[in-house]
Design a protein around this motif. Structure first.
Motif, mmCIF file in Angstrom:
data_model
loop_
_atom_site.group_PDB
_atom_site.id
_atom_site.type_symbol
_atom_site.label_atom_id
_atom_site.label_comp_id
_atom_site.label_asym_id
_atom_site.label_seq_id
_atom_site.Cartn_x
_atom_site.Cartn_y
_atom_site.Cartn_z
ATOM 1 N N ALA A 114 9.338 -20.680 -0.941
ATOM 2 C CA ALA A 114 8.062 -21.412 -0.787
ATOM 3 C C ALA A 114 8.313 -22.601 0.435
ATOM 4 N N SER A 115 9.555 -23.083 0.270
ATOM 5 C CA SER A 115 9.755 -24.235 1.069
ATOM 6 C C SER A 115 10.601 -23.867 2.330
ATOM 7 N N ASP A 116 10.713 -22.635 2.522
ATOM 8 C CA ASP A 116 11.392 -22.121 3.809
ATOM 9 C C ASP A 116 10.357 -21.135 4.610
ATOM 10 N N LYS A 163 8.818 -13.862 6.628
ATOM 11 C CA LYS A 163 9.582 -12.559 6.428
ATOM 12 C C LYS A 163 8.968 -11.841 5.389
ATOM 13 N N CYS A 164 8.922 -12.495 4.137
ATOM 14 C CA CYS A 164 8.321 -11.657 3.082
ATOM 15 C C CYS A 164 7.020 -11.286 3.168
ATOM 16 N N SER A 209 3.459 -4.873 6.485
ATOM 17 C CA SER A 209 3.829 -3.672 7.049
ATOM 18 C C SER A 209 3.982 -2.651 6.088
ATOM 19 N N GLU A 210 4.817 -2.708 4.959
ATOM 20 C CA GLU A 210 4.839 -1.701 4.104
ATOM 21 C C GLU A 210 3.497 -1.169 3.529
ATOM 22 N N SER A 211 2.540 -2.029 3.413
ATOM 23 C CA SER A 211 1.222 -1.706 2.795
ATOM 24 C C SER A 211 0.452 -1.179 3.721
ATOM 25 N N GLN A 221 -2.833 -10.121 0.135
ATOM 26 C CA GLN A 221 -2.267 -11.096 -1.031
ATOM 27 C C GLN A 221 -0.898 -11.781 -0.244
ATOM 28 N N CYS A 222 -0.281 -10.985 0.255
ATOM 29 C CA CYS A 222 0.767 -11.564 1.123
ATOM 30 C C CYS A 222 0.382 -12.751 1.919
#
Length: 142
Positions: free
Chosen positions: A4-6, A12-13, A19-21, A27-28
């Motif tokens: 959350a602080s990075d 990246k997450c 992409s995966e979805s 929500q990402c």
């Protein structure tokens, strides 16, 4: 440093989940946006892509994402280069989307500009080949 602080790790997450979805899991993005986040898109609400109009709140940005998903189908979304300095992150990659109405594909280099404050994204701007996306959104002449 927690994700959350990075900002880079948060992005990246989010990009990996997006992409995966295949662009179905918004929500990402909702998880990293501040309530007063802004969005600007190079198409800027053009007739070919009205959902790209500027947005000025988290819920407005959800409307952008819903419009994108309604009009376009993600083929690939590879955003792999992250450049960060202070509260800003530039993300560079390549994307391909199929227009649901025309069946045409737009494949383009994409650059996303992010600004963060207090661990949340407060500004997002996307740059891509608008000529190619407009061409994919327009039906062929009869």
């Amino acid at each position: 440093m927690s994700p959350a602080s990075d900002p880079v790790q948060s992005l990246k997450c989010a990009y990996a989940q997006w992409s995966e979805s295949k662009g179905q899991d918004v929500q990402c993005w909702m998880d990293i946006l501040a309530e007063d986040a802004t969005l600007a898109s190079l198409a800027d609400g053009s007739a070919e892509m009205p959902f790209t109009a500027q947005r000025s709140t988290r819920s407005d940005i959800l409307g952008y994402l819903e419009g994108l998903r309604a009009d376009w189908e993600m083929i690939t979304h590879d955003m792999n280069d992250f450049v960060a300095e202070r509260d800003q992150v530039v993300v560079i990659g390549n994307v391909s989307w199929r227009n649901r109405a025309t069946g045409k594909v737009a494949s383009t280099r994409k650059v996303d500009l992010w600004r963060f404050s207090n661990g949340r994204a407060v500004a997002f701007e996307e740059l891509y080949d608008t000529a190619q996306t407009y061409a994919a959104a327009l039906p062929d002449p009869a």
